[in-house]
Design a protein around this motif. Sequence first.
Motif, mmCIF file in Angstrom:
data_model
loop_
_atom_site.group_PDB
_atom_site.id
_atom_site.type_symbol
_atom_site.label_atom_id
_atom_site.label_comp_id
_atom_site.label_asym_id
_atom_site.label_seq_id
_atom_site.Cartn_x
_atom_site.Cartn_y
_atom_site.Cartn_z
ATOM 1 N N ASN A 227 34.609 64.067 26.593
ATOM 2 C CA ASN A 227 33.566 64.137 27.612
ATOM 3 C C ASN A 227 34.246 63.541 28.914
ATOM 4 O O ASN A 227 33.689 63.694 29.984
ATOM 5 C CB ASN A 227 32.207 63.557 27.398
ATOM 6 N N THR B 118 30.959 58.277 17.200
ATOM 7 C CA THR B 118 30.523 57.738 18.169
ATOM 8 C C THR B 118 31.680 58.136 19.560
ATOM 9 O O THR B 118 32.523 57.404 19.650
ATOM 10 C CB THR B 118 30.461 56.198 18.101
ATOM 11 N N ASP C 14 32.586 57.311 25.603
ATOM 12 C CA ASP C 14 32.136 57.250 26.675
ATOM 13 C C ASP C 14 30.156 56.905 26.572
ATOM 14 O O ASP C 14 29.733 56.414 27.753
ATOM 15 C CB ASP C 14 32.086 58.609 27.452
ATOM 16 N N ARG C 15 30.084 56.804 25.566
ATOM 17 C CA ARG C 15 28.541 56.175 25.149
ATOM 18 C C ARG C 15 28.473 54.672 25.208
ATOM 19 O O ARG C 15 27.598 53.899 25.469
ATOM 20 C CB ARG C 15 27.896 56.680 24.049
ATOM 21 N N SER D 97 32.113 52.600 30.293
ATOM 22 C CA SER D 97 32.205 53.348 31.358
ATOM 23 C C SER D 97 33.674 53.512 31.963
ATOM 24 O O SER D 97 33.903 54.287 32.825
ATOM 25 C CB SER D 97 31.202 52.895 32.487
#
Length: 245
Positions: A73, A198, A201-202, A205
């Motif tokens: 992402n 997982t 990017d969660r 940052s």
Amino acid sequence: MDLNSMTYVELEEQIKKTKIAILPIGALEAHGPHLPLGTDNYLAERLAQKVAEKIEAIVLPTFAYGQVWSLRNVAGSINISNEHLKAILVDIGTSIYKFGIRYYVIINGHFGNNVAIKEAARELYEKIPGLKVYYFFYPGVSHIIDEVRESEPLPGGYFHACEIETSYMLYLAPEHVRMEKAINDTPNLPEDFEYTPTPWDRVTSTVVMGNAALATKEKGEKIINAAIDNIVKILKKRLTTKEGV
């Protein structure tokens, strides 16, 4: 010996001297503010070149795309599915066998490729018994990493744009490192990080998974040279047996 720059006539002559081909494989993905998107490609390619110098092998063009699900992402990431990557690696192995290669050595610079590489090697084992496939991802260096590391390790042995990987780049590709932009951004990972998918990017940052500011060329050199020694030792042992070339 770089396949990219050889003519087919030169290749035919070289095949008489060596039947070993090394494929560097990496990925395109974010590596923080201080390392380029192609970090894994630079590392795999330059590691492959150093190994080739010691065992007289042909170096194939770097395969620059990999399985980057964890960072898919983030801008710059190009994700190749395991199924597609496996098929490509099998096709490459099949092709090089046809023109005389008998040892297919995959030097990987990206952890996410490991599953597809292993599955491709297994398929080639069944499909082409005469082709010996090896795959390496910084083998036998865990004790060296433990010795030189100043920062806390991530669970599961992960490393990314951190003290360790940045040290690799400072040794192998220093011209691509923006050390003045290196940061310490060790993420606070959830307890189930190792046990469930997982997206990174969660949890970060910056996609820096550690303290890149602690990286040095000396650390990278010590670890990388150990990896090279281990790869060369394994391959030379095979090549000096009756089954060797």
